[in-house]
Design a protein around this motif. Structure first.
Motif, PDB file in Angstrom:
ATOM      1  N   PRO A  96       0.792  -1.242   0.000  1.00  0.00           N
ATOM      2  CA  PRO A  96       0.000   0.000   0.000  1.00  0.00           C
ATOM      3  C   PRO A  96       0.815   1.279   0.000  1.00  0.00           C
ATOM      4  N   HIS A  97       2.108   1.216   0.351  1.00  0.00           N
ATOM      5  CA  HIS A  97       2.912   2.432   0.407  1.00  0.00           C
ATOM      6  C   HIS A  97       3.744   2.649  -0.858  1.00  0.00           C
ATOM      7  N   PHE A 165      -4.092  -4.736   1.186  1.00  0.00           N
ATOM      8  CA  PHE A 165      -3.863  -4.407   2.591  1.00  0.00           C
ATOM      9  C   PHE A 165      -2.365  -4.494   2.893  1.00  0.00           C
ATOM     10  N   PRO A 166      -1.927  -4.037   4.056  1.00  0.00           N
ATOM     11  CA  PRO A 166      -0.498  -4.095   4.381  1.00  0.00           C
ATOM     12  C   PRO A 166      -0.031  -5.536   4.619  1.00  0.00           C
ATOM     13  N   ASP A 174      -9.113  -4.646   6.412  1.00  0.00           N
ATOM     14  CA  ASP A 174      -8.204  -3.512   6.557  1.00  0.00           C
ATOM     15  C   ASP A 174      -7.697  -3.047   5.195  1.00  0.00           C
ATOM     16  N   GLY A 175      -8.431  -3.358   4.147  1.00  0.00           N
ATOM     17  CA  GLY A 175      -8.029  -2.943   2.807  1.00  0.00           C
ATOM     18  C   GLY A 175      -8.047  -1.430   2.663  1.00  0.00           C
ATOM     19  N   VAL A 176      -7.126  -0.904   1.856  1.00  0.00           N
ATOM     20  CA  VAL A 176      -7.038   0.549   1.656  1.00  0.00           C
ATOM     21  C   VAL A 176      -7.060   0.940   0.177  1.00  0.00           C
ATOM     22  N   SER A 457      -0.812  -7.999   9.579  1.00  0.00           N
ATOM     23  CA  SER A 457       0.634  -7.870   9.334  1.00  0.00           C
ATOM     24  C   SER A 457       0.966  -6.401   9.096  1.00  0.00           C
ATOM     25  N   HIS A 458       0.503  -5.560  10.026  1.00  0.00           N
ATOM     26  CA  HIS A 458       0.784  -4.129   9.919  1.00  0.00           C
ATOM     27  C   HIS A 458       2.278  -3.861  10.139  1.00  0.00           C
TER      28      HIS A 458
END
Length: 629
Positions: A96-97, A165-166, A174-176, A457-458
């Motif tokens: 995501p980043h 997600f991360p 927790d999808g972004v 798995s943040h």
């Protein structure tokens, strides 16, 4: 209603028929937006009406990596340019980043031209989590098990969310990046191949999507514009902006996402997570507008798609037709059937289970779908619900377990670890013999013993610690004792994987055969296959723990006799028919029954009406009105 072209995606990076990239991003409050193509330079975008920035270029090709460069006006203070991934990215190969990747879904090769979904009433759903369903945790891993699911009798798989997600361990909520398919699962190409393979086998695909919140890590939507509003709060923070200033761009973002899954990925149905947390007091609710656009898409393509809501409001507005002022969804999950069934099976009445008295409420759910349809709810401290008198059985999805009800237990225990082998068979029958759409939770059909735990798995240590604390607080409502497994630990994730060797062993082999038999019976018996809620009677006796479910269609009758108690019970068969013929008995030796199966006073499988039979503890016996059934 927004003017949206249902025939194509307009947001993000898309490719036209000339092969040029059409770039479009919504950022109404920014001073400047450009696209940075890795190793190719930067291209400025031109601002259009309603806050969109766009450009058409031949500098971007499928496979290229890119980011948007965002610059605020000086009047807003800090105006250092920000480099951000595309909010409508189709691929995030670096997570995501990292950079977004340009893809062209029109290049997917499909072999499902003859496929046009199944009638909704034929859905026998199987919910699964991509990462834990197969050993390798990918879409390809699911594809390799499709023949197994076909043999089981499954007609539709329901895949938990796949939005990026991360890391590579997450339930999916927790999808972004709603448009990007999780890279560790196989990405967009992997999902395409899975859907195509399902359709080749006559299996529909339901995708779980989340439009009520975004995950906490990698969510850069606020850098683009007012995607969230201060007007409302949800359990996950600020609500998504569906009715505040600038909400038109947000609504378009999610409507186009729905259309993309159906049009470009050939998804057959969407299950929308917790739609009661979607806040919209505008004149045309976002769910209703989504349905209107899906109807337009179906008119253009001739393909059939369904919308299924997870909603706990017991409000038929969500599933009533558009022409009756409803939101037009085709079906909804119905947790109350699950809660009543679990309390009937002996679940402790804590938390939201405290509202359910077991057998009486289970009988009511068979008849009325909603348990609470206007009565006072002690758990909610208010009168709750409305009646669902005119909604057909195909509009309700029922289950004895699912990802929420298993995974939100502190230790993630499956039903196999909570009730007896006999009760597991009875619970399966209670769901599969219902007048609703049945859904299995992966592995329940062979009595999987591994838990399904909550895992993440943040990469942000503070966020990880906040999640740990949040889990502990959640279990306080259920008075759980002990420590919850660490959600960040890879071991927690690995413990949750299915054990595919179990179906070859006993008693797992027998219960798998039991599920196959029940599913086959449901498909073959007209009284079970047709989901007419009007052709149904329920009798129950809370004192002895028995329930008789009688269903019929065009002269064909089926009687399902259930004993949830731990003692043998004697019941008199109703006089609907002159004679009943036994089809299936969970206490029989072939199903590893621990006792002699149910017997009439004459010992025959042909039983006269009004005759008394004995039901063994925690057992299910099914009768039909025809010997040939």
């Amino acid at each position: 209603m927004n003017s949206i072209d249902v025939g194509k995606r307009t947001l993000g990076v898309n490719f036209n028929k000339q092969g040029k990239a059409e770039v479009r991003v919504w950022a109404p409050l920014l001073e400047q937006v450009s696209i940075q193509i890795k190793d190719k330079g930067t291209l400025p975008l031109e601002k259009q009406e309603l806050g969109y920035w766009q450009a058409t270029t031949d500098k971007i090709k499928a496979g290229d990596l890119y980011k948007f460069v965002l610059k605020r006006s000086e009047s807003e203070g800090e105006n250092t340019p920000l480099e951000r991934p595309d909010p409508a990215s189709l691929s995030q190969p670096e997570g995501p980043h990292g950079y977004s990747q340009a893809l062209d879904p029109s290049q997917f090769q499909w072999s499902d031209k003859q496929w046009n979904n199944l009638p909704l009433e034929d859905y026998i759903l199987y919910e699964l989590h991509t990462g834990t369903f197969s050993p390798d945790g990918t879409f390809e891993g699911i594809t390799q098990k499709l023949d197994y699911l076909k043999e089981l009798g499954i007609t539709a798989i329901e895949i938990m969310p796949v939005a990026q997600f991360p890391g590579n361990r997450n339930w999916g909520y927790d999808g972004v990046y709603p448009y990007a398919v999780q890279n560790s699962y196989g990405g967009a190409a992997g999902l395409h191949h899975l859907v195509d393979a399902c359709h080749q086998r006559g299996i529909a695909v339901v995708l779980d999507v989340v439009y009520n919140h975004m995950g906490p890590e990698g969510n850069y939507l606020n850098d683009y514009g007012p995607y969230f509003t201060d007007k409302y709060n949800t359990p996950w923070g600020k609500a998504i902006n569906f009715d505040d200033a600038w909400s038109d761009g947000v609504r378009r973002y999610f409507i186009e996402n729905v259309l993309m899954w159906f049009r470009d990925f050939h998804i057959d149905a969407l299950r929308m997570d917790a739609v009661h947390a979607i806040k919209d007091f505008g004149p045309n609710h976002i769910l209703r507008e989504i349905k209107q656009h899906v109807n337009r898409l179906m008119e253009e393509t001739g393909r059939r798609h369904y919308l299924i809501a997870e909603v706990d409001l017991n409000d038929t507005r969500f599933i009533n037709p558009l022409e009756e002022g409803g939101y037009g969804f085709d079906a909804q999950w119905i947790d109350e059937f699950h809660h009543a069934l679990r309390v009937t099976a002996g679940e402790e009445k804590t938390g939201y289970y405290s509202d359910f008295d077991g057998l009486t409420h289970l009988a009511k759910s068979y008849e009325d779908a909603y348990v609470y349809d206007g009565q006072y709810s002690p758990h909610r401290n208010k009168f709750f619900g409305t009646k669902a008198e005119n909604n057909p059985g195909k509009q309700f999805v029922v289950f004895s377990q699912n990802h929420d009800q298993v995974g939100n237990r502190m230790l993630g225990e499956r039903t196999s670890q909570l009730v007896s082998f006999e009760m597991q068979k009875l619970l399966a029958g209670a769901v599969l013999l219902s007048p609703y759409l049945p859904m299995l939770w992966m592995g329940e059909e062979w009595s999987e013993t591994n838990p399904f735990l909550y895992f993440i798995s943040h990469t942000d240590p503070d966020l990880v610690e906040a999640v740990r604390k949040g889990r502990k607080a959640e279990f306080a409502h259920f008075h759980a004792k002990g420590e919850a497994p660490d959600p960040q630990s890879e071991e927690t994730f690995l413990q949750s994987k299915l054990q595919w060797q179990l179906p070859e062993q006993e008693p797992h082999q027998t219960i798998l055969r039991w599920y196959k038999t029940l599913i086959k019976l449901r498909k073959e018996q007209p009284a079970l296959r047709h989901l007419n809620r009007k052709q149904l009677d329920v009798e129950h006796n809370s004192k002895n723990g028995t329930l008789l479910l009688h269903r019929w269609h065009d002269g064909a009758h089926v009687l399902c006799c259930m004993n949830f108690s731990g003692q043998e019970q004697h019941i008199k068969l109703p006089t609907y028919r002159q004679e009943w013929y036994k089809l299936l008995d969970s206490a029989a030796a072939e199903w590893r029954g621990s006792r002699e199966p149910a017997q009439s006073s004459t010992g025959s499988d042909s039983i006269a009406a009004a005759e008394t039979i004995s039901l063994k503890p925690e057992s299910l016996v099914i009768y039909a009105s025809s010997r040939h059934a």
